[in-house]
Design a protein around this motif. Sequence first.
Motif, PDB file in Angstrom:
ATOM      1  N   GLN A  15       0.831  -1.210   0.000  1.00 17.87           N
ATOM      2  CA  GLN A  15       0.000   0.000   0.000  1.00 17.87           C
ATOM      3  C   GLN A  15       0.864   1.259   0.000  1.00 17.87           C
ATOM      4  N   LEU A  16       1.921   1.265   0.803  1.00 22.13           N
ATOM      5  CA  LEU A  16       2.788   2.441   0.877  1.00 22.13           C
ATOM      6  C   LEU A  16       3.513   2.670  -0.445  1.00 22.13           C
ATOM      7  N   ASN A  17       3.951   1.585  -1.085  1.00 21.07           N
ATOM      8  CA  ASN A  17       4.625   1.727  -2.375  1.00 21.07           C
ATOM      9  C   ASN A  17       3.686   2.299  -3.433  1.00 21.07           C
ATOM     10  N   ALA A  18       2.424   1.869  -3.389  1.00 25.08           N
ATOM     11  CA  ALA A  18       1.444   2.352  -4.368  1.00 25.08           C
ATOM     12  C   ALA A  18       1.170   3.844  -4.188  1.00 25.08           C
ATOM     13  N   LEU A  19       1.367   4.331  -2.976  1.00 21.75           N
ATOM     14  CA  LEU A  19       1.097   5.747  -2.710  1.00 21.75           C
ATOM     15  C   LEU A  19       2.162   6.655  -3.310  1.00 21.75           C
ATOM     16  N   GLY A  20       3.224   6.081  -3.857  1.00 21.33           N
ATOM     17  CA  GLY A  20       4.258   6.901  -4.472  1.00 21.33           C
ATOM     18  C   GLY A  20       3.889   7.391  -5.853  1.00 21.33           C
ATOM     19  N   ALA A  21       2.798   6.876  -6.402  1.00 23.59           N
ATOM     20  CA  ALA A  21       2.381   7.316  -7.742  1.00 23.59           C
ATOM     21  C   ALA A  21       1.990   8.786  -7.706  1.00 23.59           C
ATOM     22  N   GLY A  22       2.462   9.545  -8.686  1.00 20.90           N
ATOM     23  CA  GLY A  22       2.238  10.989  -8.686  1.00 20.90           C
ATOM     24  C   GLY A  22       0.837  11.422  -9.073  1.00 20.90           C
ATOM     25  N   ASP A  23       0.025  10.510  -9.639  1.00 25.30           N
ATOM     26  CA  ASP A  23      -1.297  10.916 -10.113  1.00 25.30           C
ATOM     27  C   ASP A  23      -2.399  10.617  -9.099  1.00 25.30           C
ATOM     28  N   LEU A  24      -2.055  10.301  -7.858  1.00 27.40           N
ATOM     29  CA  LEU A  24      -3.078  10.003  -6.849  1.00 27.40           C
ATOM     30  C   LEU A  24      -3.695  11.305  -6.346  1.00 27.40           C
ATOM     31  N   ASN A  25      -4.955  11.224  -6.012  1.00 25.44           N
ATOM     32  CA  ASN A  25      -5.654  12.388  -5.454  1.00 25.44           C
ATOM     33  C   ASN A  25      -6.090  12.073  -4.024  1.00 25.44           C
ATOM     34  N   ASP A  26      -6.801  13.028  -3.427  1.00 20.84           N
ATOM     35  CA  ASP A  26      -7.222  12.852  -2.037  1.00 20.84           C
ATOM     36  C   ASP A  26      -8.118  11.628  -1.870  1.00 20.84           C
TER      37      ASP A  26
ATOM     38  N   SER B 139       6.095  17.672  11.114  1.00 17.40           N
ATOM     39  CA  SER B 139       4.735  17.885  10.608  1.00 17.40           C
ATOM     40  C   SER B 139       4.425  19.368  10.423  1.00 17.40           C
ATOM     41  N   THR B 140       5.244  20.219  11.016  1.00 20.35           N
ATOM     42  CA  THR B 140       5.012  21.673  10.917  1.00 20.35           C
ATOM     43  C   THR B 140       5.750  22.314   9.753  1.00 20.35           C
ATOM     44  N   ASN B 141       6.466  21.520   8.960  1.00 21.79           N
ATOM     45  CA  ASN B 141       7.209  22.076   7.827  1.00 21.79           C
ATOM     46  C   ASN B 141       6.261  22.763   6.843  1.00 21.79           C
ATOM     47  N   THR B 142       6.750  23.839   6.251  1.00 24.39           N
ATOM     48  CA  THR B 142       5.924  24.578   5.287  1.00 24.39           C
ATOM     49  C   THR B 142       6.481  24.523   3.872  1.00 24.39           C
ATOM     50  N   GLY B 143       7.690  23.970   3.731  1.00 20.99           N
ATOM     51  CA  GLY B 143       8.278  23.859   2.397  1.00 20.99           C
ATOM     52  C   GLY B 143       7.895  22.548   1.734  1.00 20.99           C
ATOM     53  N   THR B 144       8.558  22.243   0.635  1.00 18.14           N
ATOM     54  CA  THR B 144       8.253  21.033  -0.131  1.00 18.14           C
ATOM     55  C   THR B 144       9.376  20.006  -0.041  1.00 18.14           C
ATOM     56  N   GLY B 145      10.232  20.143   0.948  1.00 17.58           N
ATOM     57  CA  GLY B 145      11.347  19.217   1.108  1.00 17.58           C
ATOM     58  C   GLY B 145      10.875  17.825   1.523  1.00 17.58           C
ATOM     59  N   VAL B 146      11.406  16.841   0.852  1.00 19.68           N
ATOM     60  CA  VAL B 146      11.093  15.438   1.171  1.00 19.68           C
ATOM     61  C   VAL B 146      12.407  14.709   1.409  1.00 19.68           C
ATOM     62  N   ILE B 147      12.521  14.087   2.580  1.00 20.27           N
ATOM     63  CA  ILE B 147      13.757  13.391   2.928  1.00 20.27           C
ATOM     64  C   ILE B 147      13.656  11.922   2.536  1.00 20.27           C
TER      65      ILE B 147
ATOM     66  N   PRO C 179      -6.265  16.613   3.640  1.00 24.00           N
ATOM     67  CA  PRO C 179      -6.378  17.049   2.232  1.00 24.00           C
ATOM     68  C   PRO C 179      -5.044  17.625   1.744  1.00 24.00           C
ATOM     69  N   ALA C 180      -4.642  17.238   0.528  1.00 22.96           N
ATOM     70  CA  ALA C 180      -3.377  17.736  -0.015  1.00 22.96           C
ATOM     71  C   ALA C 180      -3.492  18.072  -1.488  1.00 22.96           C
ATOM     72  N   GLN C 181      -4.732  18.035  -2.002  1.00 22.05           N
ATOM     73  CA  GLN C 181      -4.925  18.297  -3.431  1.00 22.05           C
ATOM     74  C   GLN C 181      -4.422  19.700  -3.783  1.00 22.05           C
ATOM     75  N   SER C 182      -3.539  19.788  -4.787  1.00 23.16           N
ATOM     76  CA  SER C 182      -3.006  21.074  -5.265  1.00 23.16           C
ATOM     77  C   SER C 182      -2.288  21.846  -4.174  1.00 23.16           C
ATOM     78  N   ASN C 183      -1.728  21.150  -3.202  1.00 20.41           N
ATOM     79  CA  ASN C 183      -0.998  21.792  -2.105  1.00 20.41           C
ATOM     80  C   ASN C 183       0.358  21.094  -1.964  1.00 20.41           C
TER      81      ASN C 183
ATOM     82  N   MET D 144       1.489  17.884   0.355  1.00 16.42           N
ATOM     83  CA  MET D 144       1.908  16.650  -0.288  1.00 16.42           C
ATOM     84  C   MET D 144       3.277  16.213   0.230  1.00 16.42           C
ATOM     85  N   ALA D 145       4.180  17.169   0.447  1.00 13.95           N
ATOM     86  CA  ALA D 145       5.509  16.847   0.971  1.00 13.95           C
ATOM     87  C   ALA D 145       5.398  16.245   2.369  1.00 13.95           C
ATOM     88  N   THR D 146       4.496  16.780   3.183  1.00  9.66           N
ATOM     89  CA  THR D 146       4.291  16.231   4.531  1.00  9.66           C
ATOM     90  C   THR D 146       3.820  14.783   4.464  1.00  9.66           C
ATOM     91  N   ILE D 147       2.893  14.496   3.531  1.00  5.67           N
ATOM     92  CA  ILE D 147       2.396  13.121   3.365  1.00  5.67           C
ATOM     93  C   ILE D 147       3.518  12.210   2.890  1.00  5.67           C
TER      94      ILE D 147
END
Length: 415
Positions: free
Chosen positions: A93-104, A199-207, A310-314, A318-321
């Motif tokens: 399930q976690l691997n499937a969530l890496g697809a870029g076309d997923l929505n909320d 969880s409080t990050n406001t940028g788009t950095g993903v580690i 919700p992370a649609q268009s945000n 999305m980076a937090t997720i």
Amino acid sequence: MRIATSTIYSQTIENMGNQQTLLAQLEQQASTNVRVATPGDDPLGAAQAVQLSATGSVLAQFSANQNTATSMLKTEDSTLSSVSTALQSVLTQLNALGAGDLNDSNRQAAAQALQGLRSQLMSLANTTDGQGNYIFSGFQGGTPPFSNASNGGVTYNGDLGTRTLQISSTTSVATADNGASVFLSVLPGISQPVAAGASTNTGTGVIGAVSITTPGATTNNTPYSIVFSNDPTTGDLVYQVNDTSTTPPTAIGTPQPFTAGQAIDLNGGESVTLTGTPAAGDSFTVTPAAQGNTDIFQTIDSVIAALQNPAQSNPAAMATIENAINAAHTQVDNTMTNVATVQAAVAGREQLTTAMASVNSKQTLQNTSNLSDITQADPATVLSQLTQIEAMLNATEKTFASVTQGGGLFGMINL
């Protein structure tokens, strides 16, 4: 030397009495096939039989313990296989969530699937054996080991005890592992450090996952933070690596300019890579597996909570997720490694119990054979002795009848 006639009569009658007694014993052995029915039949043999019977009782108890241990270990082994399957489904399930076309909506569906897998794991963690005892509760067999905690994760209601059974005079075997060692633990030496974003990050950095650049380095057991800020002179985005094992944290080196995708060294033993663009004030952590969250249920709860936001268009949301998914992936991997190690130990104990059962079976067979040799009559030998004693008694009776000159009861034997 003269022997009185009365003495001859007395000795002969005594001899015939002894022969009749022996004849009766042999007839009894022939009918029951038992040679030592009472201690008087063979005092030494009776003593040996008592010892062998005691040994037989001990071996029978070991056999019962071996059967019980085998049953319990097979139950745990089967349960751990199911746990591994469920955890693999979580990773899928976690691997499937890496697809870029997923929505909320896709992420909500994934959260529901993960919730179902969590419930399955909870049921497995509270598995009982055939006697109604919970296998993962330590010595608290009658207590369900796990219950849901109000703030996520679980509460362990068992103890850290390990139930054992004696399966031979020199060997005991653990018949179950406590739940804390299975579902709330990871192996420090072989588990991966967990990288996570605040969880409080406001940028788009993903580690990304931690890379071990120097295996065996002592610094690999140190927790770190990576804090972003703007250089006060140039305004460029920079990061500072800190050793958070101290209070306050100890800075490692000086602030460095950030380049997306470029490895960030963590004190020479580990490195991580960040993609996206963190914002000033954002932070990330790298925590040794055993020092962070080792509760697999809390791990799943955390990623479910992230997916429900919700992370649609945000991009920042999305980076937090994505950071939550990546951290969960590492933590689930670590738990799977731990479960596989526990299961390997269970399989080893199963093999030991099977081997001891084989030895016990041979010892029981030999003990039974020895006891039979002492207490059971050999039909051929008994028949031979019976024939011999009957002949001797018959000859004694006829001889005595002749001596008494045919008078009385014995005189009729020659008629």
